[in-house]
Design an enzyme around this catalytic site. Structure first.
Site, PDB file in Angstrom:
ATOM      1  N   GLY A 185       0.821  -1.216   0.000  1.00  0.00           N
ATOM      2  CA  GLY A 185       0.000   0.000   0.000  1.00  0.00           C
ATOM      3  C   GLY A 185       0.854   1.264   0.000  1.00  0.00           C
ATOM      4  O   GLY A 185       2.084   1.215   0.065  1.00  0.00           O
ATOM      5  N   GLN A 186       0.169   2.399  -0.080  1.00  0.00           N
ATOM      6  CA  GLN A 186       0.852   3.707  -0.108  1.00  0.00           C
ATOM      7  C   GLN A 186       1.821   3.863   1.066  1.00  0.00           C
ATOM      8  O   GLN A 186       3.006   4.179   0.887  1.00  0.00           O
ATOM      9  CB  GLN A 186      -0.205   4.824  -0.046  1.00  0.00           C
ATOM     10  CG  GLN A 186       0.376   6.188   0.253  1.00  0.00           C
ATOM     11  CD  GLN A 186      -0.684   7.252   0.502  1.00  0.00           C
ATOM     12  OE1 GLN A 186      -0.926   8.072  -0.370  1.00  0.00           O
ATOM     13  NE2 GLN A 186      -1.313   7.272   1.679  1.00  0.00           N
TER      14      GLN A 186
ATOM     15  N   ASN B 216      -6.244  11.653   7.476  1.00  0.00           N
ATOM     16  CA  ASN B 216      -6.062  11.300   6.049  1.00  0.00           C
ATOM     17  C   ASN B 216      -4.702  11.768   5.544  1.00  0.00           C
ATOM     18  O   ASN B 216      -4.317  12.912   5.782  1.00  0.00           O
ATOM     19  CB  ASN B 216      -7.156  11.954   5.201  1.00  0.00           C
ATOM     20  CG  ASN B 216      -8.539  11.463   5.567  1.00  0.00           C
ATOM     21  OD1 ASN B 216      -8.905  11.473   6.738  1.00  0.00           O
ATOM     22  ND2 ASN B 216      -9.298  11.037   4.584  1.00  0.00           N
TER      23      ASN B 216
ATOM     24  N   SER C  27      -6.641   5.130  13.220  1.00  0.00           N
ATOM     25  CA  SER C  27      -7.184   6.042  12.204  1.00  0.00           C
ATOM     26  C   SER C  27      -8.114   7.086  12.806  1.00  0.00           C
ATOM     27  O   SER C  27      -8.861   6.805  13.755  1.00  0.00           O
ATOM     28  CB  SER C  27      -7.966   5.212  11.184  1.00  0.00           C
ATOM     29  OG  SER C  27      -8.828   6.039  10.444  1.00  0.00           O
TER      30      SER C  27
ATOM     31  N   SER D 276      -8.592  -1.007   3.954  1.00  0.00           N
ATOM     32  CA  SER D 276      -8.449   0.400   4.353  1.00  0.00           C
ATOM     33  C   SER D 276      -9.448   1.333   3.669  1.00  0.00           C
ATOM     34  O   SER D 276      -9.474   2.525   3.962  1.00  0.00           O
ATOM     35  CB  SER D 276      -7.025   0.884   4.054  1.00  0.00           C
ATOM     36  OG  SER D 276      -6.814   0.888   2.660  1.00  0.00           O
TER      37      SER D 276
ATOM     38  N   LEU E  26       0.512  -2.037   9.134  1.00  0.00           N
ATOM     39  CA  LEU E  26      -0.221  -1.124   8.248  1.00  0.00           C
ATOM     40  C   LEU E  26      -1.256  -1.878   7.422  1.00  0.00           C
ATOM     41  O   LEU E  26      -2.049  -1.275   6.711  1.00  0.00           O
ATOM     42  CB  LEU E  26       0.757  -0.413   7.301  1.00  0.00           C
ATOM     43  CG  LEU E  26       2.032   0.166   7.915  1.00  0.00           C
ATOM     44  CD1 LEU E  26       2.831   0.928   6.850  1.00  0.00           C
ATOM     45  CD2 LEU E  26       1.706   1.095   9.071  1.00  0.00           C
TER      46      LEU E  26
ATOM     47  N   TYR F 202     -15.340  -0.174   9.101  1.00  0.00           N
ATOM     48  CA  TYR F 202     -13.898   0.091   9.148  1.00  0.00           C
ATOM     49  C   TYR F 202     -13.539   0.817  10.449  1.00  0.00           C
ATOM     50  O   TYR F 202     -12.607   0.427  11.160  1.00  0.00           O
ATOM     51  CB  TYR F 202     -13.500   0.935   7.933  1.00  0.00           C
ATOM     52  CG  TYR F 202     -12.093   1.482   7.997  1.00  0.00           C
ATOM     53  CD1 TYR F 202     -11.007   0.721   7.588  1.00  0.00           C
ATOM     54  CD2 TYR F 202     -11.846   2.776   8.487  1.00  0.00           C
ATOM     55  CE1 TYR F 202      -9.707   1.228   7.658  1.00  0.00           C
ATOM     56  CE2 TYR F 202     -10.552   3.280   8.556  1.00  0.00           C
ATOM     57  CZ  TYR F 202      -9.498   2.505   8.139  1.00  0.00           C
ATOM     58  OH  TYR F 202      -8.222   3.008   8.226  1.00  0.00           O
TER      59      TYR F 202
ATOM     60  N   GLU G 127     -21.963   9.009   7.284  1.00  0.00           N
ATOM     61  CA  GLU G 127     -20.797   9.810   6.861  1.00  0.00           C
ATOM     62  C   GLU G 127     -20.047  10.355   8.072  1.00  0.00           C
ATOM     63  O   GLU G 127     -20.622  10.562   9.140  1.00  0.00           O
ATOM     64  CB  GLU G 127     -21.290  10.962   5.965  1.00  0.00           C
ATOM     65  CG  GLU G 127     -20.239  11.935   5.457  1.00  0.00           C
ATOM     66  CD  GLU G 127     -19.164  11.307   4.564  1.00  0.00           C
ATOM     67  OE1 GLU G 127     -18.243  10.673   5.105  1.00  0.00           O
ATOM     68  OE2 GLU G 127     -19.246  11.476   3.321  1.00  0.00           O
TER      69      GLU G 127
ATOM     70  N   PRO H 144     -23.589   5.030   3.814  1.00  0.00           N
ATOM     71  CA  PRO H 144     -24.751   4.880   4.700  1.00  0.00           C
ATOM     72  C   PRO H 144     -24.665   5.787   5.926  1.00  0.00           C
ATOM     73  O   PRO H 144     -25.675   6.274   6.420  1.00  0.00           O
ATOM     74  CB  PRO H 144     -24.696   3.405   5.112  1.00  0.00           C
ATOM     75  CG  PRO H 144     -23.906   2.729   4.041  1.00  0.00           C
ATOM     76  CD  PRO H 144     -22.930   3.747   3.533  1.00  0.00           C
TER      77      PRO H 144
ATOM     78  N   GLY I  87      -4.194   5.141  -3.743  1.00  0.00           N
ATOM     79  CA  GLY I  87      -5.048   4.344  -4.637  1.00  0.00           C
ATOM     80  C   GLY I  87      -6.106   5.230  -5.277  1.00  0.00           C
ATOM     81  O   GLY I  87      -6.573   6.206  -4.675  1.00  0.00           O
TER      82      GLY I  87
ATOM     83  N   GLU J 217     -10.729   7.876  11.522  1.00  0.00           N
ATOM     84  CA  GLU J 217     -12.099   7.375  11.313  1.00  0.00           C
ATOM     85  C   GLU J 217     -12.711   6.911  12.635  1.00  0.00           C
ATOM     86  O   GLU J 217     -13.926   6.796  12.750  1.00  0.00           O
ATOM     87  CB  GLU J 217     -12.096   6.208  10.324  1.00  0.00           C
ATOM     88  CG  GLU J 217     -12.160   6.614   8.872  1.00  0.00           C
ATOM     89  CD  GLU J 217     -13.486   7.234   8.479  1.00  0.00           C
ATOM     90  OE1 GLU J 217     -14.531   6.600   8.675  1.00  0.00           O
ATOM     91  OE2 GLU J 217     -13.475   8.366   7.961  1.00  0.00           O
TER      92      GLU J 217
HETATM   93  O1  G4F Z   1     -10.859   9.442   0.384  1.00  0.00           O
HETATM   94  P1  G4F Z   1     -11.867   8.735   1.194  1.00  0.00           P
HETATM   95  O2  G4F Z   1     -12.381   7.452   0.653  1.00  0.00           O
HETATM   96  O3  G4F Z   1     -11.214   8.569   2.633  1.00  0.00           O
HETATM   97  P2  G4F Z   1     -11.824   8.324   4.099  1.00  0.00           P
HETATM   98  O4  G4F Z   1     -13.119   7.642   4.043  1.00  0.00           O
HETATM   99  O5  G4F Z   1     -11.768   9.633   4.813  1.00  0.00           O
HETATM  100  O6  G4F Z   1     -10.768   7.308   4.721  1.00  0.00           O
HETATM  101  C1  G4F Z   1      -9.366   7.471   4.565  1.00  0.00           C
HETATM  102  O7  G4F Z   1      -8.838   8.165   5.656  1.00  0.00           O
HETATM  103  C2  G4F Z   1      -8.931   7.488   6.917  1.00  0.00           C
HETATM  104  C3  G4F Z   1      -8.305   8.393   7.977  1.00  0.00           C
HETATM  105  O8  G4F Z   1      -9.309   9.243   8.459  1.00  0.00           O
HETATM  106  C4  G4F Z   1      -8.222   6.161   6.835  1.00  0.00           C
HETATM  107  F1  G4F Z   1      -8.288   5.532   8.035  1.00  0.00           F
HETATM  108  C5  G4F Z   1      -8.856   5.329   5.745  1.00  0.00           C
HETATM  109  O9  G4F Z   1      -8.174   4.082   5.622  1.00  0.00           O
HETATM  110  C6  G4F Z   1      -8.751   6.089   4.433  1.00  0.00           C
HETATM  111  O10 G4F Z   1      -7.382   6.224   4.129  1.00  0.00           O
HETATM  112  O11 G4F Z   1     -13.134   9.682   1.440  1.00  0.00           O
HETATM  113  C7  G4F Z   1     -13.002  10.972   1.960  1.00  0.00           C
HETATM  114  C8  G4F Z   1     -14.326  11.694   1.897  1.00  0.00           C
HETATM  115  C9  G4F Z   1     -15.516  10.945   2.474  1.00  0.00           C
HETATM  116  O12 G4F Z   1     -16.277  11.848   3.233  1.00  0.00           O
HETATM  117  C10 G4F Z   1     -16.331  10.518   1.255  1.00  0.00           C
HETATM  118  O13 G4F Z   1     -17.733  10.400   1.484  1.00  0.00           O
HETATM  119  O14 G4F Z   1     -14.647  11.919   0.519  1.00  0.00           O
HETATM  120  C11 G4F Z   1     -16.030  11.684   0.326  1.00  0.00           C
HETATM  121  N1  G4F Z   1     -16.276  11.373  -1.086  1.00  0.00           N
HETATM  122  C12 G4F Z   1     -17.081  12.085  -1.920  1.00  0.00           C
HETATM  123  N2  G4F Z   1     -17.101  11.517  -3.129  1.00  0.00           N
HETATM  124  C13 G4F Z   1     -15.744  10.343  -1.779  1.00  0.00           C
HETATM  125  C14 G4F Z   1     -16.267  10.443  -3.065  1.00  0.00           C
HETATM  126  N3  G4F Z   1     -14.884   9.379  -1.409  1.00  0.00           N
HETATM  127  C15 G4F Z   1     -14.512   8.481  -2.362  1.00  0.00           C
HETATM  128  N4  G4F Z   1     -13.620   7.526  -2.013  1.00  0.00           N
HETATM  129  N5  G4F Z   1     -15.016   8.520  -3.648  1.00  0.00           N
HETATM  130  C16 G4F Z   1     -15.898   9.474  -4.051  1.00  0.00           C
HETATM  131  O15 G4F Z   1     -16.341   9.482  -5.190  1.00  0.00           O
END
Ligand code: G4F
Length: 330
Positions: free
Chosen positions: A11-12, A180, A127, A82, A78, A151, A284, A282, A187, A129
């Protein structure tokens, strides 16, 4: 030479950490699961100094064998499912790998290093999260958890079991509560890279639309290369402890999108962006912003790359990659 064992090497963060530790003179071992794992080949190509070891976070005997083989001074866990969105569809698998995988790793360390005066130092990738529906802002090491996804729930278990093993058996076990963290190696399923890659492709005329979910959520985004240094610093302290690793700034997905389009001089970004309910979750996590004071004061750690520089780095990298793939000269 000190020896480090990393799960999640493909992973990254695994890649950044392996490079960082190699630069510090470590022998680096990376755990890979499965037979003929396609991502293992890219690790071999990119980082020939990493010794790959078979193992799986769902299989305790394989973890014991991997530790026996690598004889590490430091273990960095790690490995996990994820991707938060995926965890809603594969909740049991997420609980098993992201949650119980931590317990198995700790047990493997006890089996190899002994139950008392265990010399192996352990880092757990906790995390932000876990804060989920946040109880206070900014979030610190003592902010109560309220996870909003399978998660997040699995990460809370992982975090708590690290504290428990530290208190019960005196293990040198630390958790980094990482907010984040992104970069060109992120990815494509995560929102930052999805955006920067789409913006690059739109600029090059290879794509015409960017389809996203919730644009209002806010995240504390830092650069992954900065964050792996904090992992290492935690394991160099006299006492094990947990630390928030964050920038202390928050930005919405909309701001991210606007800034990424601005990087390629497109102002009318709304013409290219569409929202689709299938990308909404489901439940946020609306707002994350971390307070990294403890890491700054006790570890001497601070983030080096700002949010604008991070977005710029990612967009420019994706422009190069996509242009090269399409045979376009920039
Ligand atoms: O980039 P995300 O998928 O990251 P998320 O869910 O914050 O989780 C990442 O950070 C965590 C640390 O807080 C890690 F533990 C975890 O493993 C991962 O690395 O989404 C970020 C935000 C969310 O609010 C999501 O609803 O972006 C919003 N979003 C809006 N449109 C989207 C999209 N996320 C994704 N992946 N794809 C979309 O099209």
């Amino acid at each position: 030479m000190p020896r480090a064992f990393i799960t999640g090497i493909t992973g990254q963060d695994g890649r950044h950490l392996a490079e960082f530790l190699h630069g510090k003179g470590y022998d680096v071992y990376g755990m890979v699961k499965g037979q003929n794992n396609p991502r293992a080949q890219s690790v071999i190509d990119e980082m020939p100094f990493v010794e790959l070891v078979p193992g799986d976070l769902a299989d305790l005997p394989s973890l014991v064998a991997a530790l026996e083989l690598s004889q590490p001074d430091e273990v960095y866990n790690l490995g996990a499912i994820s991707f938060v969105a995926l965890s809603f569809n594969q909740a049991e698998l997420t609980a098993n790998l992201t949650g119980l995988g931590v317990l198995r790793m700790l047990e493997a360390i006890r089996m190899i290093g002994g139950t008392h005066d265990n010399p192996i130092r352990f880092y757990q990738a906790s995390s932000s999260e876990m804060f989920g529906k946040v109880r206070e802002t900014p979030q610190t090491e003592s902010t109560p958890f309220h996870p909003r996804s399978p998660y997040g729930c699995a990460k809370v278990f992982g975090h708590d079991i690290v504290v428990n093993y530290r208190e019960s058996y005196g293990l040198f076990a630390c958790s980094g509560i990482l907010f984040n963290h992104e970069g060109p190696r992120r990815g494509i399923e995560f929102v930052t890279r999805k955006v920067t890659n789409a913006v690059a492709r739109i600029k090059l005329g290879l794509q015409h639309e960017l389809v996203l979910g919730n644009l209002d959520a806010k995240r504390d985004w830092g650069y992954a290369g900065d964050y792996v240094k904090a992992m290492w610093l935690m394991l160099q302290q006299d006492e094990p402890d947990d630390y928030v690793i964050a920038t202390g700034e928050t930005h919405s997905i909309e701001e991210l999108v606007e800034r990424a389009f601005a990087e390629v001089e497109i102002d009318n970004w709304r013409d290219y962006v569409r929202q689709d309910p299938k990308f909404f979750r489901p439940a946020e996590v609306d707002l994350l912003i971390g307070d990294p004071s403890k890491a700054r004061e006790q570890l001497g750690w601070k983030p080096e790359v700002s949010f604008p520089d991070l977005v710029s780095m990612m967009v420019q990298n994706d422009l190069q990659l996509e242009a090269a793939k399409a045979g376009i000269e920039l």
